[in-house]
Design a protein around this motif. Sequence first.
Motif, PDB file in Angstrom:
ATOM      1  N   ILE A 179      79.170   7.991 -17.864  1.00  0.00           N
ATOM      2  CA  ILE A 179      77.871   8.122 -17.189  1.00  0.00           C
ATOM      3  C   ILE A 179      78.019   8.529 -15.720  1.00  0.00           C
ATOM      4  O   ILE A 179      77.029   8.661 -15.019  1.00  0.00           O
ATOM      5  CB  ILE A 179      77.031   6.832 -17.316  1.00  0.00           C
ATOM      6  CG1 ILE A 179      77.751   5.644 -16.709  1.00  0.00           C
ATOM      7  CG2 ILE A 179      76.658   6.568 -18.755  1.00  0.00           C
ATOM      8  CD1 ILE A 179      76.917   4.382 -16.642  1.00  0.00           C
ATOM      9  N   MET A 180      79.254   8.756 -15.290  1.00  0.00           N
ATOM     10  CA  MET A 180      79.501   9.178 -13.912  1.00  0.00           C
ATOM     11  C   MET A 180      79.573  10.701 -13.831  1.00  0.00           C
ATOM     12  O   MET A 180      79.787  11.375 -14.828  1.00  0.00           O
ATOM     13  CB  MET A 180      80.810   8.557 -13.396  1.00  0.00           C
ATOM     14  CG  MET A 180      80.757   7.045 -13.283  1.00  0.00           C
ATOM     15  SD  MET A 180      82.351   6.302 -12.847  1.00  0.00           S
ATOM     16  CE  MET A 180      82.554   6.893 -11.167  1.00  0.00           C
ATOM     17  N   ASP A 181      79.393  11.223 -12.620  1.00  0.00           N
ATOM     18  CA  ASP A 181      79.496  12.657 -12.386  1.00  0.00           C
ATOM     19  C   ASP A 181      80.937  13.034 -12.066  1.00  0.00           C
ATOM     20  O   ASP A 181      81.688  12.229 -11.490  1.00  0.00           O
ATOM     21  CB  ASP A 181      78.609  13.077 -11.208  1.00  0.00           C
ATOM     22  CG  ASP A 181      77.132  12.876 -11.496  1.00  0.00           C
ATOM     23  OD1 ASP A 181      76.719  13.053 -12.661  1.00  0.00           O
ATOM     24  OD2 ASP A 181      76.388  12.543 -10.546  1.00  0.00           O
ATOM     25  N   ALA A 182      81.321  14.253 -12.402  1.00  0.00           N
ATOM     26  CA  ALA A 182      82.650  14.756 -12.061  1.00  0.00           C
ATOM     27  C   ALA A 182      82.843  14.665 -10.549  1.00  0.00           C
ATOM     28  O   ALA A 182      81.924  14.931  -9.773  1.00  0.00           O
ATOM     29  CB  ALA A 182      82.806  16.198 -12.530  1.00  0.00           C
ATOM     30  N   GLY A 183      84.026  14.238 -10.153  1.00  0.00           N
ATOM     31  CA  GLY A 183      84.330  14.101  -8.731  1.00  0.00           C
ATOM     32  C   GLY A 183      84.095  12.708  -8.181  1.00  0.00           C
ATOM     33  O   GLY A 183      84.527  12.400  -7.074  1.00  0.00           O
ATOM     34  N   GLN A 184      83.415  11.855  -8.946  1.00  0.00           N
ATOM     35  CA  GLN A 184      83.219  10.472  -8.512  1.00  0.00           C
ATOM     36  C   GLN A 184      84.442   9.644  -8.872  1.00  0.00           C
ATOM     37  O   GLN A 184      85.220  10.017  -9.753  1.00  0.00           O
ATOM     38  CB  GLN A 184      81.966   9.869  -9.160  1.00  0.00           C
ATOM     39  CG  GLN A 184      80.677  10.420  -8.619  1.00  0.00           C
ATOM     40  CD  GLN A 184      79.482   9.658  -9.160  1.00  0.00           C
ATOM     41  OE1 GLN A 184      79.342   9.486 -10.373  1.00  0.00           O
ATOM     42  NE2 GLN A 184      78.616   9.207  -8.270  1.00  0.00           N
ATOM     43  N   THR A 185      84.574   8.509  -8.201  1.00  0.00           N
ATOM     44  CA  THR A 185      85.717   7.637  -8.454  1.00  0.00           C
ATOM     45  C   THR A 185      85.274   6.295  -9.015  1.00  0.00           C
ATOM     46  O   THR A 185      84.234   5.766  -8.647  1.00  0.00           O
ATOM     47  CB  THR A 185      86.532   7.411  -7.165  1.00  0.00           C
ATOM     48  OG1 THR A 185      85.663   6.945  -6.128  1.00  0.00           O
ATOM     49  CG2 THR A 185      87.241   8.679  -6.728  1.00  0.00           C
ATOM     50  N   LEU A 186      86.107   5.786  -9.912  1.00  0.00           N
ATOM     51  CA  LEU A 186      85.887   4.486 -10.535  1.00  0.00           C
ATOM     52  C   LEU A 186      87.071   3.592 -10.203  1.00  0.00           C
ATOM     53  O   LEU A 186      88.223   3.977 -10.404  1.00  0.00           O
ATOM     54  CB  LEU A 186      85.784   4.641 -12.060  1.00  0.00           C
ATOM     55  CG  LEU A 186      85.695   3.348 -12.872  1.00  0.00           C
ATOM     56  CD1 LEU A 186      84.392   2.605 -12.582  1.00  0.00           C
ATOM     57  CD2 LEU A 186      85.824   3.650 -14.367  1.00  0.00           C
ATOM     58  N   LEU A 187      86.779   2.414  -9.695  1.00  0.00           N
ATOM     59  CA  LEU A 187      87.813   1.420  -9.422  1.00  0.00           C
ATOM     60  C   LEU A 187      87.722   0.350 -10.500  1.00  0.00           C
ATOM     61  O   LEU A 187      86.677  -0.280 -10.678  1.00  0.00           O
ATOM     62  CB  LEU A 187      87.602   0.791  -8.040  1.00  0.00           C
ATOM     63  CG  LEU A 187      88.599  -0.289  -7.642  1.00  0.00           C
ATOM     64  CD1 LEU A 187      90.008   0.260  -7.568  1.00  0.00           C
ATOM     65  CD2 LEU A 187      88.208  -0.906  -6.312  1.00  0.00           C
ATOM     66  N   VAL A 188      88.797   0.190 -11.253  1.00  0.00           N
ATOM     67  CA  VAL A 188      88.845  -0.794 -12.345  1.00  0.00           C
ATOM     68  C   VAL A 188      89.756  -1.927 -11.927  1.00  0.00           C
ATOM     69  O   VAL A 188      90.906  -1.702 -11.527  1.00  0.00           O
ATOM     70  CB  VAL A 188      89.363  -0.165 -13.651  1.00  0.00           C
ATOM     71  CG1 VAL A 188      89.355  -1.196 -14.775  1.00  0.00           C
ATOM     72  CG2 VAL A 188      88.551   1.063 -14.031  1.00  0.00           C
ATOM     73  N   LYS A 189      89.267  -3.162 -12.037  1.00  0.00           N
ATOM     74  CA  LYS A 189      90.060  -4.347 -11.750  1.00  0.00           C
ATOM     75  C   LYS A 189      90.304  -5.078 -13.064  1.00  0.00           C
ATOM     76  O   LYS A 189      89.359  -5.433 -13.765  1.00  0.00           O
ATOM     77  CB  LYS A 189      89.332  -5.255 -10.760  1.00  0.00           C
ATOM     78  CG  LYS A 189      90.171  -6.430 -10.323  1.00  0.00           C
ATOM     79  CD  LYS A 189      89.488  -7.237  -9.241  1.00  0.00           C
ATOM     80  CE  LYS A 189      90.376  -8.391  -8.849  1.00  0.00           C
ATOM     81  NZ  LYS A 189      89.729  -9.318  -7.952  1.00  0.00           N
ATOM     82  N   ALA A 190      91.588  -5.276 -13.415  1.00  0.00           N
ATOM     83  CA  ALA A 190      91.955  -5.852 -14.712  1.00  0.00           C
ATOM     84  C   ALA A 190      93.039  -6.911 -14.545  1.00  0.00           C
ATOM     85  O   ALA A 190      93.682  -6.996 -13.496  1.00  0.00           O
ATOM     86  CB  ALA A 190      92.447  -4.751 -15.640  1.00  0.00           C
ATOM     87  N   THR A 191      93.223  -7.702 -15.605  1.00  0.00           N
ATOM     88  CA  THR A 191      94.298  -8.697 -15.622  1.00  0.00           C
ATOM     89  C   THR A 191      95.233  -8.509 -16.816  1.00  0.00           C
ATOM     90  O   THR A 191      96.249  -9.197 -16.899  1.00  0.00           O
ATOM     91  CB  THR A 191      93.716 -10.135 -15.662  1.00  0.00           C
ATOM     92  OG1 THR A 191      92.755 -10.218 -16.710  1.00  0.00           O
ATOM     93  CG2 THR A 191      93.077 -10.503 -14.332  1.00  0.00           C
ATOM     94  N   ASP A 192      94.913  -7.596 -17.698  1.00  0.00           N
ATOM     95  CA  ASP A 192      95.735  -7.349 -18.886  1.00  0.00           C
ATOM     96  C   ASP A 192      96.947  -6.504 -18.508  1.00  0.00           C
ATOM     97  O   ASP A 192      96.798  -5.359 -18.078  1.00  0.00           O
ATOM     98  CB  ASP A 192      94.899  -6.628 -19.937  1.00  0.00           C
ATOM     99  CG  ASP A 192      95.679  -6.308 -21.201  1.00  0.00           C
ATOM    100  OD1 ASP A 192      96.778  -6.882 -21.390  1.00  0.00           O
ATOM    101  OD2 ASP A 192      95.188  -5.491 -21.997  1.00  0.00           O
ATOM    102  N   PRO A 193      98.178  -7.044 -18.652  1.00  0.00           N
ATOM    103  CA  PRO A 193      99.366  -6.271 -18.287  1.00  0.00           C
ATOM    104  C   PRO A 193      99.517  -4.986 -19.099  1.00  0.00           C
ATOM    105  O   PRO A 193     100.085  -4.008 -18.624  1.00  0.00           O
ATOM    106  CB  PRO A 193     100.540  -7.212 -18.550  1.00  0.00           C
ATOM    107  CG  PRO A 193      99.989  -8.487 -19.037  1.00  0.00           C
ATOM    108  CD  PRO A 193      98.497  -8.382 -19.127  1.00  0.00           C
TER     109      PRO A 193
END
Length: 86
Positions: A37-51
């Motif tokens: 659902i994001m536009d090309a050129g946008q950035t997504l920051l994902v925070k995870a705990t699964d190694p």
Amino acid sequence: MTGIKMEDQALDADQVLDVTGLNCPMPLLKAKQALNIMDAGQTLLVKATDPGSVRDFKSFTDLSANQLLKSVENNNSYCYLILKGE
């Protein structure tokens, strides 16, 4: 833009997705949904705990139009900065 500070690094992104506590394959699936659902050129920051997410996000970005700009690990937490491709 929103950001997270991790291991003395400020990571800024257009959108932040917190998938801490979720295990494979959910972190990657949630990230794919967010990127769709994001536009090309946008950035997504994902925070995870699964190694396992380290391998998953690297493989995903290698095989897609998206680019892994940064991957940071700190005390069993993982952050991925992904640039949405065309």
